[in-house]
Design an enzyme around this catalytic site. Structure first.
Site, mmCIF file in Angstrom:
data_model
loop_
_atom_site.group_PDB
_atom_site.id
_atom_site.type_symbol
_atom_site.label_atom_id
_atom_site.label_comp_id
_atom_site.label_asym_id
_atom_site.label_seq_id
_atom_site.Cartn_x
_atom_site.Cartn_y
_atom_site.Cartn_z
ATOM 1 N N ASN A 169 10.317 24.029 49.296
ATOM 2 C CA ASN A 169 11.459 23.278 50.426
ATOM 3 C C ASN A 169 12.768 24.186 50.490
ATOM 4 O OD1 ASN A 169 11.819 22.984 47.795
ATOM 5 N ND2 ASN A 169 11.971 20.672 47.923
ATOM 6 N N GLU A 264 12.948 22.408 36.594
ATOM 7 C CA GLU A 264 13.471 21.064 37.493
ATOM 8 C C GLU A 264 11.919 20.569 38.401
ATOM 9 O OE1 GLU A 264 13.638 18.742 40.658
ATOM 10 O OE2 GLU A 264 14.512 20.390 41.460
ATOM 11 N N CYS A 298 13.727 17.117 46.180
ATOM 12 C CA CYS A 298 13.669 16.519 44.880
ATOM 13 C C CYS A 298 14.897 15.519 44.920
ATOM 14 C CB CYS A 298 13.700 17.555 43.962
ATOM 15 S SG CYS A 298 12.590 18.693 43.674
#
Length: 496
Positions: A169, A264, A298
């Protein structure tokens, strides 16, 4: 244009080369990996399918280059990063074009990502000079039982070879957020870009190539995760892994052994809305936070937990704003564009159908064409629905009605994720108390979750990750402390 002009060197026919030892190369495998355009669902680009032997050579070159790079003056490292940042911004249009075609990012957002990445690189260069230019001086007599017979000098030194794995992304921005701290700290860098986003990353790496970094210091290997994924993450030449993505990160962490990890791994960011919230502000942030880049972030708002007394009013305001979102192709800068893959769209549809079967209220008609899913707000979602807990990574947002603040906090904390959350209220005391109670790395007060500005700390708890990102934290994480102790023959004190 992508692969044209200055970028002609990085493509051979219709297959993009990989980058190793300062050169653009074709893989000995003779194979390529297709990159599917999410909008057309046809092959847009192809990249090299690198082999394990080629990975070995990359690691050897990275290790050798790092030794001399660590001896390069700090100001010189910063100078090259500033140069790379300027080149990156100069070529924003070509890189943005790749982002539009590879990951269906709206055109204006694609340009913004590249410019933001250039700014991040420059800021990292400046911050690195400040952080790494300082050390500590300790004296022994500050600890009980000691005279001043020891002086300790400590400084930060590089870890070695950093393996960077960004997600689809933000394949440029989340790559440079790893690359720049690694390089300013004196490490070498091996980049394994996501398949969707690989060509954008290769164009970005070419900007670093043009800046004149030493050969072997930066590498970019492409290929199938099944062939080189585990081989890379378990390679004995890797001294640090910085990964952003999903469940793969948990598997990596179990195999990585004794090396530093920065990870992450996604979120289920909860938005808690109290009775006294500014509902217009809240609705605007819910739509921005939940539907920007089709929810493929996210830090997107993933579940709204709203007090029952204001739920109807808030849902009406959100519905009105969702109705104004444009849906279509990224080239036309639409708000909602196709999700990255057909499998992603199928997963999202599965969550929607589960919610439908279990009685959720559909605020819009569910509509899908290929990878394109129209924005959908689901009201009256209950805890027994998958959408209440799973991360859709798409333009579908569940609303759960709560009867107390404690109920909202409980739902937030019951999640396996703990990346970010947000609270909307006019009462700062309540906001701070709720923030303290939420088990998330960051809580935004009266704003949607967000990663940034890029120098802010960014971290997740539980399954959302390990360690903290943000420019300063990343520089510190990609170094280790080295101490030198001077032992004196007798106590030394400053003479008066």
């Amino acid at each position: 244009m992508a692969g044209k002009g200055v970028f002609e060197e990085i493509i051979d026919g219709d297959v993009y080369k990989y980058y190793a030892d300062g050169e653009w190369k074709k893989s000995a495998s003779g194979k390529s990996v297709p990159i599917i355009n999410p909008t057309t669902r046809k092959t847009q680009y192809k990249v090299q399918a690198c082999t394990q032997e080629e990975v070995n050579k990359v690691m050897e070159a990275a290790k050798a280059a790092q030794k001399s790079w660590a001896r390069t003056p700090l100001w010189k490292r910063a100078e090259l990063l500033h140069k790379a940042a300027a080149i990156l911004k100069d070529h924003r249009a070509s890189i943005a074009e790749c982002l539009v075609k590879e990951i269906a990012k709206p055109a204006k957002d694609a340009v913004t990502e590249v410019v933001r990445s250039g700014d991040l690189v420059s800021y990292t260069a400046e911050e690195g000079v400040r952080i790494l230019g300082e050390g500590k001086f300790l004296v022994s007599d500050s600890f009980p039982g000691n005279e001043r017979t020891k002086y300790c000098l400590s400084s930060k030194i590089p870890l070695g070879v950093v393996l960077a794995i960004p997600p689809f992304n933000y394949p440029v921005n989340l790559a440079v957020s790893k690359i720049a701290p690694a390089l300013i700290a004196g490490n070498s860098l091996v980049l394994k870009p996501p398949t969707q986003g690989a060509v954008s990353a290769l164009h970005m790496i070419y900007c670093f190539h043009l800046a004149g970094f030493p050969k072997g210091l930066i590498s970019c290997v492409t290929g199938k995760g099944s062939e080189i994924g585990d081989f890379l993450t378990m390679h004995p030449g890797v001294n640090c892994i910085s990964f952003t993505g999903g469940d793969t990160g948990i598997a990596i962490s179990k195999k990585a052994g004794m090396i530093p990890l920065q990870m992450e791994l996604g979120g289920k960011d909860a938005c808690i809305v109290l009775e006294d919230a500014d509902l217009d502000l809240t609705a605007a942030n819910i739509v921005k936070g939940g539907f920007s880049y089709s929810g493929q972030r996210c830090t997107a708002v993933k579940v709204v937990l709203v007090m029952e007394s204001v739920a109807d009013a808030l849902v009406d305001k959100v519905k009105a704003k969702v109705a104004k979102l444009t849906v279509g192709s990224p080239e036309e800068d639409c708000d909602i564009t196709p999700v990255v893959t057909e499998s992603s769209a199928n997963f999202i549809e599965g969550l929607v159908m589960d919610a439908k079967e279990k009685g959720a209220t559909f605020c819009q008609e569910y509509r899908r064409e290929g990878n394109l899913i129209w924005p959908l707000l689901l009201d009256h979602v209950r805890p027994d629905m998958r959408i209440a807990w799973e991360e859709p990574f798409g333009p579908v947002l569940p609303v759960m009605r709560i009867n107390s603040v404690e109920e909202g906090i409980h739902h937030c904390n019951a999640s396996n994720f703990g990346l970010q959350g947000c609270v909307f209220t006019r009462d700062i005391n309540k906001a701070l108390m709720i923030s303290d109670a939420m088990e998330t790395g960051t809580v935004q007060i009266n704003s949607a979750p967000a990663r940034g500005p890029d120098h802010f700390p960014f971290q997740g708890l539980k399954d959302s990750g390990i360690g903290s990102q943000g420019i300063t934290n990343s520089i510190n994480m990609m170094t280790k402390i080295k101490s030198t102790v001077i032992n004196l023959p007798s106590p030394s004190y400053t003479m008066g």
